[in-house]
Design a protein around this motif. Structure first.
Motif, PDB file in Angstrom:
ATOM      1  N   CYS A 296      -7.010   0.382   0.075  1.00  0.00           N
ATOM      2  CA  CYS A 296      -6.040   0.899   1.033  1.00  0.00           C
ATOM      3  C   CYS A 296      -5.041  -0.122   1.556  1.00  0.00           C
ATOM      4  O   CYS A 296      -4.000   0.266   2.059  1.00  0.00           O
ATOM      5  N   ARG A 297      -5.364  -1.418   1.456  1.00  0.00           N
ATOM      6  CA  ARG A 297      -4.463  -2.372   2.095  1.00  0.00           C
ATOM      7  C   ARG A 297      -4.555  -3.743   1.437  1.00  0.00           C
ATOM      8  O   ARG A 297      -5.641  -4.298   1.313  1.00  0.00           O
TER       9      ARG A 297
ATOM     10  N   ALA B 175       0.844  -1.199   0.000  1.00  0.00           N
ATOM     11  CA  ALA B 175       0.000   0.000   0.000  1.00  0.00           C
ATOM     12  C   ALA B 175       0.874   1.242   0.000  1.00  0.00           C
ATOM     13  O   ALA B 175       1.969   1.258   0.564  1.00  0.00           O
TER      14      ALA B 175
ATOM     15  N   ALA C 153     -11.640   3.382  -1.591  1.00  0.00           N
ATOM     16  CA  ALA C 153     -10.232   3.313  -1.969  1.00  0.00           C
ATOM     17  C   ALA C 153      -9.652   1.955  -1.588  1.00  0.00           C
ATOM     18  O   ALA C 153     -10.056   1.329  -0.617  1.00  0.00           O
TER      19      ALA C 153
ATOM     20  N   GLY D  12     -11.259   0.799   1.441  1.00  0.00           N
ATOM     21  CA  GLY D  12     -11.410   1.841   2.450  1.00  0.00           C
ATOM     22  C   GLY D  12     -12.798   2.426   2.450  1.00  0.00           C
ATOM     23  O   GLY D  12     -13.568   2.298   1.489  1.00  0.00           O
TER      24      GLY D  12
ATOM     25  N   PRO E 107      -9.244   8.249  -1.553  1.00  0.00           N
ATOM     26  CA  PRO E 107      -7.821   8.238  -1.226  1.00  0.00           C
ATOM     27  C   PRO E 107      -7.361   9.437  -0.412  1.00  0.00           C
ATOM     28  O   PRO E 107      -6.378   9.348   0.317  1.00  0.00           O
TER      29      PRO E 107
ATOM     30  N   CYS F  80      -3.148   5.768  -0.227  1.00  0.00           N
ATOM     31  CA  CYS F  80      -4.198   4.758  -0.196  1.00  0.00           C
ATOM     32  C   CYS F  80      -4.415   4.139  -1.574  1.00  0.00           C
ATOM     33  O   CYS F  80      -5.524   4.045  -2.078  1.00  0.00           O
TER      34      CYS F  80
ATOM     35  N   THR G 218      -9.666   6.328   5.424  1.00  0.00           N
ATOM     36  CA  THR G 218      -9.349   5.181   4.583  1.00  0.00           C
ATOM     37  C   THR G 218      -8.406   4.202   5.260  1.00  0.00           C
ATOM     38  O   THR G 218      -8.237   3.092   4.787  1.00  0.00           O
ATOM     39  N   THR G 219      -7.773   4.592   6.341  1.00  0.00           N
ATOM     40  CA  THR G 219      -6.828   3.706   7.002  1.00  0.00           C
ATOM     41  C   THR G 219      -7.569   2.690   7.849  1.00  0.00           C
ATOM     42  O   THR G 219      -8.372   3.043   8.698  1.00  0.00           O
ATOM     43  N   ASP G 220      -7.277   1.401   7.608  1.00  0.00           N
ATOM     44  CA  ASP G 220      -7.900   0.335   8.362  1.00  0.00           C
ATOM     45  C   ASP G 220      -6.862  -0.356   9.234  1.00  0.00           C
ATOM     46  O   ASP G 220      -5.681  -0.384   8.910  1.00  0.00           O
TER      47      ASP G 220
END
Length: 387
Positions: A281-282, A250, A279, A298, A302, A254, A307-309
């Motif tokens: 994201c991961r 990643a 998005a 996400g 972006p 994102c 969006t961060t998980d």
């Protein structure tokens, strides 16, 4: 009458025994034989010359119109075999295909749901690993036959399961520890890691781990040495493909990038409009070649902070890294987990009307199994699938 002369008589007898010869006719016959021989030789030479000329006619310029120039096409690659040493080097540094490269030969899921080969959880090969979201120190393995067993009870921030399912690596109190799933005390493998952003990612042969030290690096399990990843691979959540040739990771914006395992920089995965504004994201797991990756979509765009998980959040989609498209899987309900094993088999966990099911696809997307998931793991999070 005089006596006969003996010498003269002998000469007369000799003349009578010799047949008359016509030298002209003899010379003419000899000339005819020579002529026939020369004619035969000349004919053979002419036939040979015509044969040689005929065999070389394909090399001569044609008198017809020149063939049309192709509008577009891939560069011509020589079919001559490479030396053994060069072939081995190429295999070790398999290049990444540029995004958007058409691969029509790649398998794709059937558009309609097919009948599975089995509907019994007892026929599921391999092991499924789940984490207890309510308890950071419990990792559960679902064995063939649907029997869950706890393999880790130590508190951890993030965890990674080895490709053969025999070991788990986890981060706890700033250190990386490795434990045998068959039991025994964990062993410290590295003391300088504290980030949960990079779950320990095992190499396909189980000899190395990508970890978050001062920066992302590769830990050699035999020596304990850490080799930093190239500075051009700027990202997190690194994952290996099943054949070890490709890294998917990643980016800060994102998105995803794909890189050869020895490359100095990555190639962005194309962005598409089929993610419903979510998005990518991961990455969670990668198939055997790096063509497909299970991802967590996400909740925002972006540029959104949402969006961060968390690293333990399961994947909910499969992404094509060549085209950037989300793969349409023939699964009913909502996907709440998806993981590849190193060979490219895909395990999908879905829920519909409160019922959870497990679907196992072969690398060519043949549906091998679809079965009810045991209720004993209903509240756990899918982490890994190993064979």
């Amino acid at each position: 009458m005089s006596a006969p002369d003996p010498l003269r008589e002998e000469l007369r007898e000799l003349a009578d025994s010799v047949a008359p010869a016509d030298l002209y006719e003899r010379s003419l016959a000899r000339s005819r034989r020579l002529g026939r021989r020369e004619a035969a030789v000349g004919t053979a030479a002419a036939v040979a010359a015509l044969a040689l000329l005929g065999s070389g006619l394909w090399q001569l310029p044609g008198s017809g119109p020149a063939p049309a120039t192709p509008v577009a096409g891939p560069p011509v690659v020589s079919s001559a075999p490479a030396p053994v040493a060069e072939a081995a080097t190429s295999a070790a540094t398999l290049p990444v295909r540029p995004p958007g490269t058409d691969r029509p030969d790649r398998p794709r899921p059937a558009r309609t749901t097919t009948s599975p080969r089995s509907t019994s959880i007892a026929d599921l090969p391999g092991h499924i690993f789940y984490a207890d979201a309510a308890d950071d120190g419990r990792l559960v393995r679902l064995t063939p036959g649907g029997r869950p067993e706890t393999v880790l009870t130590k508190p951890y921030a993030t965890v990674g399961v080895s490709p053969d399912g025999a070991r788990v690596a986890y981060v706890a109190d700033g250190a990386l520890l490795v434990a045998d799933t068959a039991g025994g005390d964990p062993q410290q493998a590295y003391a300088g890691t504290a980030s949960a952003a990079q779950a320990p990612a095992w190499s396909p042969d189980g000899s190395r781990l990508i970890i978050e030290a001062a920066e992302p690096g590769v830990l050699d399990m035999a020596t304990g040495a850490v080799t930093p990843l190239p500075s051009g691979l700027d990202g997190q959540h690194f994952r290996w493909s099943g054949d070890g040739s490709t890294l998917v990771y990643a980016t800060a914006g994102c998105g995803l990038e794909v890189a050869d395992a020895t490359a100095q920089s990555g190639t962005p995965v194309p962005a598409t409009g089929d993610t419903d504004g979510r998005a990518v994201c991961r990455p969670v797991s990668v198939d055997a070649t790096g063509d497909l990756v299970t991802v967590r979509l996400g909740r925002g765009t972006p540029d959104s902070a949402e969006t961060t998980d968390a690293a333990g959040t399961p994947a909910d989609a499969v992404l094509d890294t060549v085209t950037g498209d989300i793969v349409d899987l023939p699964v009913s309900g909502r996907i709440i987990g998806a993981v590849f094993d190193p060979a490219g088999n895909l395990l999908v966990r879905s829920v519909q009307d409160g019922r959870r099911r497990l679907s196992l696809f072969a690398p060519d997307f043949t549906l091998l199994l679809r079965a009810r998931e045991p209720a004993t793991v209903a509240d756990l999070t899918l982490v890994a699938y190993t064979r």
